[in-house]
Design a protein around this motif. Structure first.
Motif, mmCIF file in Angstrom:
data_model
loop_
_atom_site.group_PDB
_atom_site.id
_atom_site.type_symbol
_atom_site.label_atom_id
_atom_site.label_comp_id
_atom_site.label_asym_id
_atom_site.label_seq_id
_atom_site.Cartn_x
_atom_site.Cartn_y
_atom_site.Cartn_z
ATOM 1 N N SER A 37 -15.352 -3.631 -2.645
ATOM 2 C CA SER A 37 -15.394 -3.984 -4.070
ATOM 3 C C SER A 37 -16.782 -4.463 -4.464
ATOM 4 C CB SER A 37 -14.371 -5.084 -4.380
ATOM 5 O OG SER A 37 -13.078 -4.609 -4.176
ATOM 6 N N GLU A 38 -17.372 -5.269 -3.601
ATOM 7 C CA GLU A 38 -18.711 -5.786 -3.877
ATOM 8 C C GLU A 38 -19.759 -4.679 -3.827
ATOM 9 O OE1 GLU A 38 -21.294 -8.520 -5.170
ATOM 10 O OE2 GLU A 38 -19.146 -8.827 -4.938
ATOM 11 N N PRO A 44 -18.431 3.931 -10.492
ATOM 12 C CA PRO A 44 -17.096 3.999 -11.101
ATOM 13 C C PRO A 44 -16.034 3.434 -10.148
ATOM 14 C CG PRO A 44 -18.222 6.113 -11.268
ATOM 15 C CD PRO A 44 -19.066 5.235 -10.393
ATOM 16 N N PRO A 45 -15.040 2.736 -10.665
ATOM 17 C CA PRO A 45 -14.013 2.145 -9.801
ATOM 18 C C PRO A 45 -13.202 3.181 -9.025
ATOM 19 C CG PRO A 45 -13.432 1.910 -12.122
ATOM 20 C CD PRO A 45 -14.828 2.454 -12.070
ATOM 21 N N GLN A 49 -11.394 3.141 -5.200
ATOM 22 C CA GLN A 49 -9.988 3.509 -5.001
ATOM 23 C C GLN A 49 -9.869 4.662 -4.011
ATOM 24 O OE1 GLN A 49 -7.754 4.078 -8.604
ATOM 25 N NE2 GLN A 49 -6.056 5.024 -7.536
ATOM 26 N N MET A 50 -10.723 5.650 -4.150
ATOM 27 C CA MET A 50 -10.689 6.806 -3.271
ATOM 28 C C MET A 50 -11.028 6.412 -1.830
ATOM 29 S SD MET A 50 -12.541 10.269 -4.366
ATOM 30 C CE MET A 50 -12.192 11.813 -3.641
ATOM 31 N N ALA A 157 -0.299 5.497 1.145
ATOM 32 C CA ALA A 157 -1.659 4.981 0.986
ATOM 33 C C ALA A 157 -1.982 4.741 -0.483
ATOM 34 C CB ALA A 157 -2.667 5.951 1.603
ATOM 35 N N VAL A 158 -1.591 5.671 -1.333
ATOM 36 C CA VAL A 158 -1.860 5.521 -2.771
ATOM 37 C C VAL A 158 -1.139 4.291 -3.322
ATOM 38 C CG1 VAL A 158 -1.473 6.564 -5.046
ATOM 39 C CG2 VAL A 158 -2.373 7.953 -3.161
ATOM 40 N N VAL A 159 0.107 4.111 -2.946
ATOM 41 C CA VAL A 159 0.874 2.944 -3.408
ATOM 42 C C VAL A 159 0.239 1.656 -2.889
ATOM 43 C CG1 VAL A 159 3.102 1.749 -3.226
ATOM 44 C CG2 VAL A 159 3.026 4.199 -3.731
ATOM 45 N N TRP A 160 -0.147 1.639 -1.615
ATOM 46 C CA TRP A 160 -0.767 0.458 -1.027
ATOM 47 C C TRP A 160 -2.050 0.082 -1.764
ATOM 48 C CZ3 TRP A 160 -5.444 -0.544 1.376
ATOM 49 C CH2 TRP A 160 -5.553 -1.765 2.030
ATOM 50 N N VAL A 161 -2.879 1.087 -2.056
ATOM 51 C CA VAL A 161 -4.155 0.828 -2.744
ATOM 52 C C VAL A 161 -3.909 0.321 -4.157
ATOM 53 C CG1 VAL A 161 -6.240 1.911 -3.670
ATOM 54 C CG2 VAL A 161 -5.518 2.384 -1.325
ATOM 55 N N GLN A 162 -2.992 0.929 -4.871
ATOM 56 C CA GLN A 162 -2.694 0.464 -6.232
ATOM 57 C C GLN A 162 -2.223 -0.988 -6.213
ATOM 58 O OE1 GLN A 162 0.083 3.469 -7.517
ATOM 59 N NE2 GLN A 162 -1.538 4.785 -8.302
ATOM 60 N N THR A 163 -1.366 -1.320 -5.264
ATOM 61 C CA THR A 163 -0.866 -2.690 -5.143
ATOM 62 C C THR A 163 -1.989 -3.646 -4.771
ATOM 63 O OG1 THR A 163 1.284 -1.830 -4.465
ATOM 64 C CG2 THR A 163 0.848 -4.147 -3.985
ATOM 65 N N ALA A 164 -2.821 -3.257 -3.818
ATOM 66 C CA ALA A 164 -3.922 -4.114 -3.373
ATOM 67 C C ALA A 164 -4.921 -4.348 -4.499
ATOM 68 C CB ALA A 164 -4.613 -3.494 -2.166
ATOM 69 N N LEU A 165 -5.279 -3.304 -5.224
ATOM 70 C CA LEU A 165 -6.251 -3.451 -6.308
ATOM 71 C C LEU A 165 -5.669 -4.255 -7.472
ATOM 72 C CD1 LEU A 165 -7.962 0.056 -6.309
ATOM 73 C CD2 LEU A 165 -8.879 -2.116 -5.445
ATOM 74 N N ARG A 166 -4.405 -4.043 -7.766
ATOM 75 C CA ARG A 166 -3.753 -4.813 -8.823
ATOM 76 C C ARG A 166 -3.709 -6.289 -8.435
ATOM 77 N NH1 ARG A 166 -0.138 -1.376 -10.247
ATOM 78 N NH2 ARG A 166 1.161 -1.699 -8.425
ATOM 79 N N SER A 167 -3.379 -6.550 -7.181
ATOM 80 C CA SER A 167 -3.309 -7.922 -6.692
ATOM 81 C C SER A 167 -4.695 -8.567 -6.688
ATOM 82 C CB SER A 167 -2.725 -7.925 -5.281
ATOM 83 O OG SER A 167 -2.718 -9.229 -4.772
ATOM 84 N N ALA A 168 -5.715 -7.811 -6.326
ATOM 85 C CA ALA A 168 -7.073 -8.349 -6.309
ATOM 86 C C ALA A 168 -7.565 -8.649 -7.724
ATOM 87 C CB ALA A 168 -8.024 -7.357 -5.629
ATOM 88 N N ALA A 169 -7.150 -7.838 -8.687
ATOM 89 C CA ALA A 169 -7.570 -8.045 -10.079
ATOM 90 C C ALA A 169 -6.838 -9.226 -10.712
ATOM 91 C CB ALA A 169 -7.328 -6.790 -10.893
#
Length: 173
Positions: A37-38, A44-45, A49-50, A157-169
């Motif tokens: 993230s840093e 682009p975000p 994510q990718m 993997a897609v679900v995990w990333v969406q959850t992780a990024l949502r949680s981080a935000a």
């Protein structure tokens, strides 16, 4: 660590406690999310994510190809670091303290360690025939089973990333 993503009721106050409670692999994934993230602040975000989807997919699918999950996670994660830093891979990769096969895979060498990343790159481009060729080369007898399992790993993997990024935000939600 204190994110709802990990459903831990106790507040973490040290790295040792975090490793003990969530485990080394989960901690490694969280740290990589923070670092990526840093590194991606000027890009682009979607690149972040990718990279995370690649990392998690390679980790989840590693067992299907008899590969080491932690190395595969690292390979997937690092595959887009040159894009994040706007540096050519040829400049960046030799300076990384990685095993030779992983460095070669990051530089595009067609080796066993690169098979999952290659499958995913073809999948990202919709080249299903190339995906099937990779699966067939690994285990022709189980091609159908491996294809389905790889697609499930990708979806996870897609679900995990969406959850992780949502949680981080939104760490409080």
């Amino acid at each position: 660590m204190n994110s709802p993503l990990y459903a831990i009721q106790k507040e973490m106050r040290s790295i040792e406690a975090a490793i003990f409670i969530v485990g080394e692999d989960a901690l490694r994934r969280m740290v990589s999310l923070a670092v990526l993230s840093e590194m991606n602040t000027d890009q682009p975000p979607e690149i972040l994510q990718m990279a995370l989807v690649r990392a998690r997919f390679c980790e989840l699918a590693a067992g299907l190809f008899a590969l080491e999950p932690a190395e595969q996670y690292l390979l997937g994660m690092l595959s887009l670091v040159p894009a994040m830093l706007c540096l050519p891979a040829e400049e960046l990769i030799p300076s990384l303290p990685l095993s030779s096969p992983i460095c070669e895979a990051l530089q595009g060498t067609d080796n066993a360690e690169r098979s999952l990343l290659s499958w995913l790159e073809f999948h990202e481009r919709g080249d299903w025939a190339a995906c099937d060729e990779i699966v067939a080369a690994v285990d022709p007898a189980r091609q159908q089973l491996n294809r389905r399992q790889l697609i499930l790993c990708y979806a996870d993997a897609v679900v995990w990333v969406q959850t992780a990024l949502r949680s981080a935000a939104c760490p409080e939600s």
